[in-house]
Enzyme design. Structure first.
Site, PDB file in Angstrom:
ATOM      1  N   LYS A  96       4.507   2.186  12.597  1.00  0.00           N
ATOM      2  CA  LYS A  96       3.035   2.001  12.773  1.00  0.00           C
ATOM      3  C   LYS A  96       3.202   0.481  13.526  1.00  0.00           C
ATOM      4  O   LYS A  96       2.605   0.525  14.691  1.00  0.00           O
ATOM      5  CB  LYS A  96       2.113   1.415  11.574  1.00  0.00           C
ATOM      6  CG  LYS A  96       0.906   1.248  11.943  1.00  0.00           C
ATOM      7  CD  LYS A  96      -0.069   1.092  10.546  1.00  0.00           C
ATOM      8  CE  LYS A  96       0.112  -0.388  10.035  1.00  0.00           C
ATOM      9  NZ  LYS A  96      -0.475  -1.543  10.651  1.00  0.00           N
ATOM     10  N   GLY A 114       1.893   3.345   2.269  1.00  0.00           N
ATOM     11  CA  GLY A 114       2.512   3.232   3.552  1.00  0.00           C
ATOM     12  C   GLY A 114       3.986   2.534   2.946  1.00  0.00           C
ATOM     13  O   GLY A 114       5.207   3.059   3.376  1.00  0.00           O
ATOM     14  N   HIS A 115       4.030   1.253   2.394  1.00  0.00           N
ATOM     15  CA  HIS A 115       5.078   0.657   1.960  1.00  0.00           C
ATOM     16  C   HIS A 115       5.845   1.639   1.071  1.00  0.00           C
ATOM     17  O   HIS A 115       7.145   1.499   1.226  1.00  0.00           O
ATOM     18  CB  HIS A 115       4.604  -0.804   1.227  1.00  0.00           C
ATOM     19  CG  HIS A 115       4.151  -1.763   2.202  1.00  0.00           C
ATOM     20  ND1 HIS A 115       2.839  -2.246   2.066  1.00  0.00           N
ATOM     21  CD2 HIS A 115       4.425  -2.382   3.460  1.00  0.00           C
ATOM     22  CE1 HIS A 115       2.798  -3.241   2.988  1.00  0.00           C
ATOM     23  NE2 HIS A 115       3.656  -3.268   3.752  1.00  0.00           N
ATOM     24  N   GLN A 144       7.590  -3.558  17.219  1.00  0.00           N
ATOM     25  CA  GLN A 144       8.540  -4.351  16.279  1.00  0.00           C
ATOM     26  C   GLN A 144       9.765  -3.388  16.151  1.00  0.00           C
ATOM     27  O   GLN A 144      10.837  -4.140  16.055  1.00  0.00           O
ATOM     28  CB  GLN A 144       7.822  -4.494  14.860  1.00  0.00           C
ATOM     29  CG  GLN A 144       8.499  -5.174  13.905  1.00  0.00           C
ATOM     30  CD  GLN A 144       7.739  -5.312  12.608  1.00  0.00           C
ATOM     31  OE1 GLN A 144       7.152  -6.334  12.511  1.00  0.00           O
ATOM     32  NE2 GLN A 144       7.653  -4.535  11.587  1.00  0.00           N
ATOM     33  N   HIS A 160       0.847  -1.421  -0.006  1.00  0.00           N
ATOM     34  CA  HIS A 160      -0.072  -0.065   0.016  1.00  0.00           C
ATOM     35  C   HIS A 160       0.854   1.304  -0.011  1.00  0.00           C
ATOM     36  O   HIS A 160       1.999   1.198   0.072  1.00  0.00           O
ATOM     37  CB  HIS A 160      -1.063  -0.085   1.158  1.00  0.00           C
ATOM     38  CG  HIS A 160      -0.085  -0.259   2.593  1.00  0.00           C
ATOM     39  ND1 HIS A 160       0.601   0.720   3.013  1.00  0.00           N
ATOM     40  CD2 HIS A 160      -0.367  -1.389   3.392  1.00  0.00           C
ATOM     41  CE1 HIS A 160       0.980  -0.021   4.154  1.00  0.00           C
ATOM     42  NE2 HIS A 160       0.486  -1.160   4.349  1.00  0.00           N
TER      43      HIS A 160
HETATM   44  P1  AMP Z   1       4.087  -5.471   6.551  1.00  0.00           P
HETATM   45  O1  AMP Z   1       3.937  -5.675   5.306  1.00  0.00           O
HETATM   46  O2  AMP Z   1       2.876  -5.204   7.133  1.00  0.00           O
HETATM   47  O3  AMP Z   1       5.041  -6.469   7.359  1.00  0.00           O
HETATM   48  O4  AMP Z   1       4.983  -4.031   6.762  1.00  0.00           O
HETATM   49  C1  AMP Z   1       6.306  -3.858   6.450  1.00  0.00           C
HETATM   50  C2  AMP Z   1       6.927  -2.587   6.681  1.00  0.00           C
HETATM   51  O5  AMP Z   1       5.996  -1.476   6.386  1.00  0.00           O
HETATM   52  C3  AMP Z   1       6.799  -2.684   8.413  1.00  0.00           C
HETATM   53  O6  AMP Z   1       8.184  -2.070   8.685  1.00  0.00           O
HETATM   54  C4  AMP Z   1       5.700  -1.805   8.632  1.00  0.00           C
HETATM   55  O7  AMP Z   1       6.113  -1.163   9.861  1.00  0.00           O
HETATM   56  C5  AMP Z   1       5.733  -0.914   7.556  1.00  0.00           C
HETATM   57  N1  AMP Z   1       4.333  -0.136   7.462  1.00  0.00           N
HETATM   58  C6  AMP Z   1       3.511  -0.871   7.206  1.00  0.00           C
HETATM   59  N2  AMP Z   1       2.151   0.044   7.132  1.00  0.00           N
HETATM   60  C7  AMP Z   1       2.747   1.263   7.472  1.00  0.00           C
HETATM   61  C8  AMP Z   1       2.104   2.409   7.581  1.00  0.00           C
HETATM   62  N3  AMP Z   1       0.907   2.971   7.808  1.00  0.00           N
HETATM   63  N4  AMP Z   1       3.057   3.864   8.184  1.00  0.00           N
HETATM   64  C9  AMP Z   1       4.388   3.329   8.246  1.00  0.00           C
HETATM   65  N5  AMP Z   1       4.905   2.037   8.007  1.00  0.00           N
HETATM   66  C10 AMP Z   1       4.136   1.196   7.863  1.00  0.00           C
END
Ligand code: AMP
Length: 278
Positions: A149, A36-37, A153, A34
């Site tokens: 977020k 954010g990524h 972690q 998304h």
């Molecule tokens: P995930 O795919 O959910 O494991 O997330 C991968 C990375 O993206 C992790 O470091 C998350 O903390 C970061 N991340 C996911 N959503 C957000 C967001 N809304 N804002 C900032 N970082 C995010």
């Protein structure tokens, strides 16, 4: 951008880049990318020569009854989004990441990994630390980016990196939100329109904390937590709301500039997390 499945091939390529003095960034993800990524990847792009994005839905960080099986896997769309903004997308196969014989070897988590999200997701951080350490050793990055977020972690990964002298600069990235305030998340795709409306109460309630501190200089973490709870209930099923010191994750009674409020709640059966740095 090149998609790479083999850890050996990726490792070799990275070593060649390193020999030439290039800086390497890693952005670990579980895909279903998304905005954010993408925000994180673009940041990495600005700050280093070579950017690797990993996409791996890590089975061992999901507990029993969680959404591992149904977690959205959207690899073609993900690759399309990454086309012009990174150098390598690492998409390893599960059997290549976890050899059967390595099941019992883990990073021992500390007590912080057993609080907050770890209290409800007992093996979650054990799984996170293991995959992140593996990715670090495969990608040998100079920088690794983690979103705030998932603040707990980020905190644990930073601690592990320091403890094991990994010589990787862990870069925090601020929370990315949709226009309506909801923190972007792969799991938001589970929400229908009505559920999303309810989920908005999370960021709204965190904003209430900010307002209350500003308008009446409220410093009691308990009182602020109660205000938030009254906003969240009955729309959402709150798992926890806690105030901690973000430098050591100890519980906070009196709010100061190091205070971090963290929330986890269920919107029907969708688990969502968010937080606010005061
Ligand atoms: P995930 O795919 O959910 O494991 O997330 C991968 C990375 O993206 C992790 O470091 C998350 O903390 C970061 N991340 C996911 N959503 C957000 C967001 N809304 N804002 C900032 N970082 C995010």
């Amino acid at each position: 951008m090149e998609k790479i499945v083999s850890k050996e091939i990726l490792h070799k390529k990275i070593k060649e880049h390193k020999k030439k003095g290039k800086t390497i960034s890693l952005v670990p993800t579980m895909g279903n990318l998304h905005d954010g990524h993408i925000f994180i990847v673009k940041k990495a792009r600005e700050e280093s020569d070579i950017v690797i994005v990993s996409i791996f839905v890590n089975p061992i960080q999901f507990g029993k009854g969680e959404d591992y099986k149904i977690y959205p896997r959207t690899i073609d769309k993900d690759l399309d989004k990454l086309k012009n903004i990174c150098d390598y997308v690492f998409v390893p196969k599960e059997e290549d990441v976890y050899e059967k014989s390595s099941k019992d070897i883990n990073v021992a988590e500390d007590n912080i990994a057993k609080t907050l999200c770890g209290k409800f997701r007992k093996t979650h951080f054990k799984g996170v630390l293991k995959i992140v350490l593996k990715l670090f050793n495969i990608c040998i990055p100079d920088f690794a980016y983690f979103g705030l977020k998932d603040y707990q972690q980020y905190f644990l990964i930073k601690k592990m990196t320091k403890e094991f002298n990994l010589n990787i600069d862990i870069k925090p990235v601020s929370i990315y939100r949709d226009k309506d305030g909801l923190a972007t998340s792969s799991r938001n795709s589970y929400l229908d329109k009505e559920q999303r409306k309810k989920a908005l109460k999370i960021s709204e309630s965190l904003n209430l904390i900010k307002d209350k501190i500003k308008s009446s200089n409220e410093k009691s973490a308990e009182k602020l937590k109660k205000i938030v709870l009254s906003k969240l209930i009955p729309n959402l099923d709150v798992q926890y709301i806690e105030a901690v010191n973000k430098t050591n994750f100890e519980k906070t009674k009196t709010v100061d500039s190091n205070t971090l409020f963290l929330i986890s709640c269920f919107c029907d059966n969708v688990r969502l997390i968010d937080n606010l740095e005061v």
